[in-house]
Write an enzyme that holds these catalytic residues in place. Structure first.
Site, PDB file in Angstrom:
ATOM      1  N   ILE A 164       3.964   5.415  67.569  1.00 49.25           N
ATOM      2  CA  ILE A 164       5.113   6.281  67.313  1.00 49.25           C
ATOM      3  C   ILE A 164       6.205   5.326  66.825  1.00 49.25           C
ATOM      4  CG2 ILE A 164       5.824   6.158  69.754  1.00 49.25           C
ATOM      5  CD1 ILE A 164       7.122   8.877  69.493  1.00 49.25           C
ATOM      6  N   SER A 165       6.871   5.674  65.715  1.00 46.32           N
ATOM      7  CA  SER A 165       7.835   4.751  65.106  1.00 46.32           C
ATOM      8  C   SER A 165       9.056   4.549  65.993  1.00 46.32           C
ATOM      9  CB  SER A 165       8.290   5.289  63.744  1.00 46.32           C
ATOM     10  OG  SER A 165       7.185   5.497  62.910  1.00 46.32           O
ATOM     11  N   GLN A 166       9.720   3.412  65.758  1.00 44.91           N
ATOM     12  CA  GLN A 166      10.981   3.100  66.452  1.00 44.91           C
ATOM     13  C   GLN A 166      12.025   4.169  66.072  1.00 44.91           C
ATOM     14  OE1 GLN A 166      12.921  -0.271  64.763  1.00 44.91           O
ATOM     15  NE2 GLN A 166      14.160  -0.661  66.561  1.00 44.91           N
TER      16      GLN A 166
END
Ligand code: SAM
Length: 212
Positions: A61-63
């Site tokens: 899951i992206s930052q």
């Protein structure tokens, strides 16, 4: 459900503001999205930290900062209407896009991730998202052209098939590179694509083909 996470989500928003995220729509979407629903139970205590987290299948899951910035960049160049996301992943970026743009189309190559993401978006009543399992290198020709395209995995080279699916005046934000990656913005003006290098980034690779 909302009360438990709201303090943590608000703190994350304050941090993103300090880091330069300005768009009120984007910040409102981050504040209103329960990121803990997009990660495994064992990682929930980290879900409002400004970091990427594993979601299985070797993906992340992206930052939150990157999610916010990529969305903000599209808004800043005037994107509105329908957007294509390549790399649904957990669906968190999709959920943010759905609260900011009219219509979102999202493609994911790993079927199990796509199904989980679909369930999460329905749980959050975000019905302006259409998803499909497939190879995002090819975009989604039957839904094109798009006002915006956001690619959440790093491409070794510029995917011409995606650029071709932008409408005139539309924009694509995409990490380009292998070891060294650069978040890159393309804006379509007539038959030209104006290219802007934005920032060094680190993403998982955009892989050709799909996994059943
Ligand atoms: N933004 C997502 C989130 O917040 O959860 C993170 C996405 S993760 C960094 C990148 C995703 O791109 C992975 O789920 C991966 O399976 C997907 N992906 C990689 N290559 C792809 C391709 N050719 N087509 C579609 N999805 C792809």
């Amino acid at each position: 459900m909302l009360n438990n996470y709201q303090g943590s989500a608000n703190a994350l928003v304050e941090l993103l503001k300090q880091q330069g995220v300005e768009d009120e729509l984007v910040l409102k979407a981050i504040a209103g999205t329960p990121r803990h629903l997009f990660v495994d139970e064992v990682l929930k205590h980290k879900s409002y930290e400004n970091t990427a987290l594993p979601i299985g299948q070797g993906q992340t899951i992206s930052q939150p900062f990157i999610v916010a910035k990529m969305t903000e960049v599209l808004l800043q160049v005037g994107v509105k209407g329908s957007v294509l996301e390549v790399g649904t992943g957990s669906g968190y970026q999709t959920a943010i896009l759905a609260q900011v743009f009219e219509q979102v189309f999202s493609v994911e190559r790993i079927k199990s991730l796509q199904w989980q993401a679909r369930r999460r978006l329905h749980l959050l009543d975000l019905y302006n998202v259409t998803m499909k399992h497939g190879d995002g290198w090819k975009g989604w020709t039957s839904k094109a052209p798009f006002a915006g395209i956001i690619v959440t995995a790093a491409a070794q080279s510029v995917p011409d098939e995606l650029l071709a699916q932008l409408q005139d005046g539309g924009a694509m934000v995409i990490p380009i590179g292998v070891e060294e990656q650069t978040l890159t913005l393309f804006v379509k003006q007539g038959d030209q694509y104006i290219r802007h290098a934005l920032a060094p980034v680190r993403f998982v690779p955009l892989v050709a083909g799909e996994v059943g």
